[in-house]
Design a protein around this motif. Structure first.
Motif, PDB file in Angstrom:
ATOM      1  N   TYR A 120       0.815  -1.220   0.000  1.00 24.23           N
ATOM      2  CA  TYR A 120       0.000   0.000   0.000  1.00 24.23           C
ATOM      3  C   TYR A 120       0.847   1.267   0.000  1.00 24.23           C
ATOM      4  CZ  TYR A 120      -3.517  -3.427   1.013  1.00 24.23           C
ATOM      5  OH  TYR A 120      -4.338  -4.518   0.919  1.00 24.23           O
ATOM      6  N   ALA A 121       2.180   1.079  -0.064  1.00 26.28           N
ATOM      7  CA  ALA A 121       3.084   2.231   0.087  1.00 26.28           C
ATOM      8  C   ALA A 121       3.457   2.880  -1.240  1.00 26.28           C
ATOM      9  CB  ALA A 121       4.349   1.797   0.829  1.00 26.28           C
ATOM     10  N   ALA A 137      13.939  -0.187  -6.973  1.00 30.42           N
ATOM     11  CA  ALA A 137      13.466  -0.274  -5.592  1.00 30.42           C
ATOM     12  C   ALA A 137      13.193   1.140  -5.091  1.00 30.42           C
ATOM     13  CB  ALA A 137      14.521  -0.961  -4.730  1.00 30.42           C
ATOM     14  N   GLU A 138      11.926   1.489  -5.045  1.00 33.35           N
ATOM     15  CA  GLU A 138      11.568   2.832  -4.590  1.00 33.35           C
ATOM     16  C   GLU A 138      11.582   2.858  -3.066  1.00 33.35           C
ATOM     17  OE1 GLU A 138       7.948   4.581  -6.377  1.00 33.35           O
ATOM     18  OE2 GLU A 138       7.953   2.734  -7.548  1.00 33.35           O
ATOM     19  N   PRO A 139      12.129   3.914  -2.479  1.00 35.52           N
ATOM     20  CA  PRO A 139      12.005   4.000  -1.033  1.00 35.52           C
ATOM     21  C   PRO A 139      10.528   4.256  -0.710  1.00 35.52           C
ATOM     22  CG  PRO A 139      13.087   5.960  -1.912  1.00 35.52           C
ATOM     23  CD  PRO A 139      12.807   5.069  -3.070  1.00 35.52           C
ATOM     24  N   ALA A 140       9.935   3.397   0.089  1.00 36.93           N
ATOM     25  CA  ALA A 140       8.515   3.559   0.386  1.00 36.93           C
ATOM     26  C   ALA A 140       8.328   3.634   1.894  1.00 36.93           C
ATOM     27  CB  ALA A 140       7.736   2.392  -0.201  1.00 36.93           C
ATOM     28  N   LYS A 146      -0.808   2.959   5.508  1.00 39.01           N
ATOM     29  CA  LYS A 146      -1.960   2.863   6.419  1.00 39.01           C
ATOM     30  C   LYS A 146      -3.042   3.886   6.068  1.00 39.01           C
ATOM     31  CE  LYS A 146      -3.048   2.491  11.300  1.00 39.01           C
ATOM     32  NZ  LYS A 146      -2.634   2.743  12.677  1.00 39.01           N
ATOM     33  N   THR A 147      -2.627   5.005   5.475  1.00 44.52           N
ATOM     34  CA  THR A 147      -3.595   6.062   5.149  1.00 44.52           C
ATOM     35  C   THR A 147      -4.407   5.718   3.890  1.00 44.52           C
ATOM     36  OG1 THR A 147      -2.085   7.318   3.730  1.00 44.52           O
ATOM     37  CG2 THR A 147      -2.019   7.802   6.099  1.00 44.52           C
ATOM     38  N   ARG A 148      -4.045   4.600   3.226  1.00 41.56           N
ATOM     39  CA  ARG A 148      -4.760   4.187   2.010  1.00 41.56           C
ATOM     40  C   ARG A 148      -5.401   2.816   2.160  1.00 41.56           C
ATOM     41  NH1 ARG A 148       1.037   5.209  -0.406  1.00 41.56           N
ATOM     42  NH2 ARG A 148       0.868   7.454  -0.659  1.00 41.56           N
ATOM     43  N   PHE A 149      -5.224   2.226   3.318  1.00 44.77           N
ATOM     44  CA  PHE A 149      -5.621   0.828   3.493  1.00 44.77           C
ATOM     45  C   PHE A 149      -7.103   0.721   3.860  1.00 44.77           C
ATOM     46  CE2 PHE A 149      -6.097  -2.734   6.541  1.00 44.77           C
ATOM     47  CZ  PHE A 149      -5.837  -3.781   5.671  1.00 44.77           C
TER      48      PHE A 149
END
Ligand SMILES: Cc1cc2nc3c(=O)[nH]c(=O)nc-3n(C[C@H](O)[C@H](O)[C@H](O)COP(=O)(O)O)c2cc1C
Length: 190
Positions: A120-121, A137-140, A146-149
């Motif tokens: 979700y990141a 590899a994106e830093p996530a 959690k704000t989209r879950f």
């Protein structure tokens, strides 16, 4: 097996699937109707099943198309097939949406392993992604996730049970009342 045993065993299979990644009903299709009245279907992971309430739990990103579609029209069909038991389960009902910050979403988030939270990141589902970014590899940030879950709680109104056999396929229909109790059942022609 009589019809009440068949109903009980179907829900027992769903409860098993929610806990067992190898089970046939671990991945099911969540089918809905979008805001243009077009049919939509996608695979989802069955996260939990509750035979007494006739409920199933699914998780998704609240930025996804399905979240918007389901907030407008919560009626869905859940379709699954287990090759092992040669069983198709077709459940009709509706979903309740538990968005970010709700008690349901917070509790489910707390039970997720870190690797699942990372799903979700990233960027919004369905948005264009540059090809060079596919393997990068994106830093996530896990907390962003959690704000989209969101959690979808599906409540079944009916179950269409179909068993594929060498000869003599079998099919039965079950209806549930608001409390989840079996209110009617009957054999039908396959
Ligand atoms: C085996 C499998 C399991 C999946 N599980 C989920 C899931 O649990 N939740 C979810 O939102 N998407 C899941 N997906 C991705 C969806 O099928 C879908 O492609 C995505 O959510 C976008 O759907 P939408 O545009 O209808 O919102 C899964 C895909 C596969 C192949």
């Amino acid at each position: 097996m009589d019809l009440t045993d068949i109903d009980a065993s179907a829900w027992a299979e769903l409860e098993t699937a929610a806990a067992d990644p190898q089970s046939g009903f671990r991945y099911v299709s969540l089918c809905s109707v979008d805001t243009e009245a077009k049919p939509q279907a996608r695979m989802v992971v069955l996260r939990a099943a509750d035979r007494s309430a006739r409920c199933l739990e699914f998780h998704t990103d609240t930025r996804s198309s399905k979240w918007l579609e389901l907030s407008v029209n919560p009626r869905v069909t859940i379709l699954g097939f287990s090759a092992e038991s040669r069983l198709q389960l077709r459940l009709q009902g509706a979903v309740e949406l538990h968005g970010p910050g709700s008690g349901g979403a917070n509790a489910a988030w707390g039970r997720l392993p870190a690797r699942t939270r990372m799903a979700y990141a990233g960027g919004p589902p369905g948005d264009e992604r540059a090809f060079e970014m596919i393997d990068a590899a994106e830093p996530a940030d896990e907390a962003e996730g959690k704000t989209r879950f969101g959690v979808l709680i599906f409540r079944a109104w009916t179950l269409d049970w179909f068993q594929l056999r060498q000869q003599d396929n079998r099919r039965a229909l079950f209806c549930y009342d608001e409390a989840g109790a079996l209110s009617s059942c009957r054999w039908v022609n396959p």
